[in-house]
Motif scaffolding. Structure first.
Motif, short mmCIF file in Angstrom:
data_model
loop_
_atom_site.label_atom_id
_atom_site.label_comp_id
_atom_site.label_asym_id
_atom_site.label_seq_id
_atom_site.Cartn_x
_atom_site.Cartn_y
_atom_site.Cartn_z
N GLU B 15 0.83 -1.20 0.00
CA GLU B 15 0.00 0.00 0.00
C GLU B 15 0.87 1.25 0.00
OE1 GLU B 15 -2.79 -0.03 3.20
OE2 GLU B 15 -3.63 1.93 2.72
N GLY B 16 0.47 2.22 -0.82
CA GLY B 16 1.22 3.46 -0.90
C GLY B 16 2.24 3.50 -2.01
N ALA B 17 2.52 2.36 -2.61
CA ALA B 17 3.53 2.30 -3.68
C ALA B 17 3.01 2.96 -4.96
CB ALA B 17 3.91 0.85 -3.96
N LEU B 74 0.11 3.34 -17.52
CA LEU B 74 -0.81 3.87 -16.51
C LEU B 74 -0.07 3.85 -15.18
CD1 LEU B 74 -3.73 4.78 -15.69
CD2 LEU B 74 -4.14 2.39 -15.06
N PHE B 75 0.01 5.01 -14.55
CA PHE B 75 0.66 5.11 -13.25
C PHE B 75 -0.41 5.32 -12.18
CE2 PHE B 75 4.92 5.18 -14.82
CZ PHE B 75 4.86 5.82 -16.05
N ILE B 76 -0.25 4.60 -11.09
CA ILE B 76 -1.15 4.77 -9.95
C ILE B 76 -0.31 5.22 -8.77
CG2 ILE B 76 -2.89 3.72 -8.46
CD1 ILE B 76 -3.23 1.52 -10.56
N ARG B 77 -0.58 6.40 -8.27
CA ARG B 77 0.15 6.91 -7.10
C ARG B 77 -0.58 6.52 -5.82
NH1 ARG B 77 -0.08 11.11 -10.44
NH2 ARG B 77 -1.75 12.09 -9.27
N ASP B 78 0.18 6.41 -4.75
CA ASP B 78 -0.41 6.13 -3.44
C ASP B 78 -1.43 4.98 -3.56
OD1 ASP B 78 -2.55 7.91 -1.08
OD2 ASP B 78 -1.02 6.36 -0.74
N SER B 79 -0.97 3.87 -4.07
CA SER B 79 -1.87 2.76 -4.34
C SER B 79 -2.57 2.28 -3.07
CB SER B 79 -1.12 1.60 -5.00
OG SER B 79 -0.03 1.20 -4.20
N GLN B 80 -3.81 1.87 -3.24
CA GLN B 80 -4.67 1.42 -2.14
C GLN B 80 -5.10 -0.03 -2.37
OE1 GLN B 80 -5.43 3.63 0.46
NE2 GLN B 80 -3.86 4.85 -0.59
N PRO B 81 -5.43 -0.73 -1.32
CA PRO B 81 -5.94 -2.11 -1.51
C PRO B 81 -7.14 -2.17 -2.44
CG PRO B 81 -5.35 -1.77 0.79
CD PRO B 81 -5.20 -0.43 0.11
N SER B 82 -7.93 -1.11 -2.46
CA SER B 82 -9.10 -1.08 -3.35
C SER B 82 -8.71 -0.97 -4.83
CB SER B 82 -10.02 0.09 -2.99
OG SER B 82 -9.30 1.31 -3.07
N ASP B 83 -7.44 -0.69 -5.09
CA ASP B 83 -6.96 -0.67 -6.48
C ASP B 83 -6.66 -2.08 -6.99
OD1 ASP B 83 -4.96 2.29 -5.75
OD2 ASP B 83 -7.00 2.16 -6.56
N LEU B 110 -3.26 -6.77 -10.59
CA LEU B 110 -2.56 -6.01 -9.55
C LEU B 110 -3.14 -6.33 -8.18
CD1 LEU B 110 -0.71 -3.65 -8.53
CD2 LEU B 110 -2.67 -2.13 -8.98
N THR B 111 -2.28 -6.58 -7.24
CA THR B 111 -2.68 -6.73 -5.85
C THR B 111 -1.93 -5.72 -5.02
OG1 THR B 111 -3.08 -9.11 -6.13
CG2 THR B 111 -2.83 -8.30 -3.87
N VAL B 112 -2.66 -4.92 -4.26
CA VAL B 112 -2.06 -3.95 -3.35
C VAL B 112 -2.26 -4.45 -1.93
CG1 VAL B 112 -2.02 -1.57 -2.56
CG2 VAL B 112 -2.57 -2.08 -4.96
#
Lengths: 113, 114
Positions: B15-17, B74-83, B110-112
């Motif tokens: 999480e947060g990556a 596609l970049f995802i900042r501050d990734s969350q488990p819901s992502d 993807l698994t966060v």
């Protein structure tokens, strides 16, 4: 966003029977809907384009007599898998376009025993 | 060779990556690029849509297109488990009125982790 509803979400049937899947645009009219098939961990494969009031356009390799598509109204398209066999087991997804954006149904998982 | 190549993963991050998801393509005619998110046993939903080279930002998501290299990200900042989901890239060579005929990548799972 716009809502597209698919029913049933899960169906199990015996080999040789036919199964109908419905795709409805709940809050908008869709002259064009699309039907896809998705195998596990694979991409969406377009099967056919469903056109309201006219015949569907099938992609190459898709048997139109096997996968019957009817788009009788601006909010409903149906896909009937006729004489289903185990190899037809898959995840079937529909989509409808609204102002260039695709809205997908939740998918229907078909298992043919 | 597929027109659109996407690494299936799976990709697991804390999480947060910051997450980077990528697709390459071979058809120079592709002009419209989309990213969809698909939760397990659900239909895809559109995340981002772009038609020009460069970056497009929407909240924690940034879509990047490099037409010269035929490469999109596609970049995802501050990734969350819901992502946690499967992310599909899609491309179209024609007007967006035919978005349904886009060519889809196979998706990256993807698994966060919390």
């Amino acid at each position: 966003g716009a809502v597209v509803s698919q029913h049933p979400s899960w169906v199990i049937c015996k080999s040789g029977t036919s199964v109908k899947i419905e795709c409805r645009s709940l809050d908008f009219q869709a002259t064009t809907m699309f039907w896809y098939r998705q195998f596990p961990k694979q991409s969406l494969m377009l099967m056919a384009t469903s056109n309201e009031g006219s015949k569907a356009t099938y992609e190459q390799g898709v048997e139109k007599d096997k996968f019957l598509i009817n788009h009788a109204s601006l909010t409903l398209s149906t896909l009937t898998v006729t004489s289903a066999h185990p190899e037809d087991s898959s995840f079937y997804i529909c989509s409808a376009e609204l102002i260039g954006e695709l809205f997908f149904g939740e998918g229907s998982r078909l298992t043919v025993l | 060779q597929k027109e659109v190549e996407q690494d299936p993963g799976p990709l697991s991050v804390p999480e947060g990556a910051i997450v980077s998801l990528n697709c390459t393509y071979s058809n120079s005619a592709f002009q419209y690029f989309m990213w969809y998110r698909q939760y397990s046993r659900k239909g895809p939903e559109l995340l981002m849509y772009t038609y020009s080279s460069g970056n497009k930002e929407d909240g924690r998501f940034t879509a990047q297109v490099d037409k010269s290299s035929k490469y999109i990200s596609l970049f995802i900042r501050d990734s969350q488990p819901s992502d946690s989901a499967t992310y599909l890239c899609a491309m179209s060579a024609i007007s967006n009125t035919n978005a349904g005929k886009s060519t889809f990548g196979d998706g990256t799972t993807l698994t966060v982790k919390p």
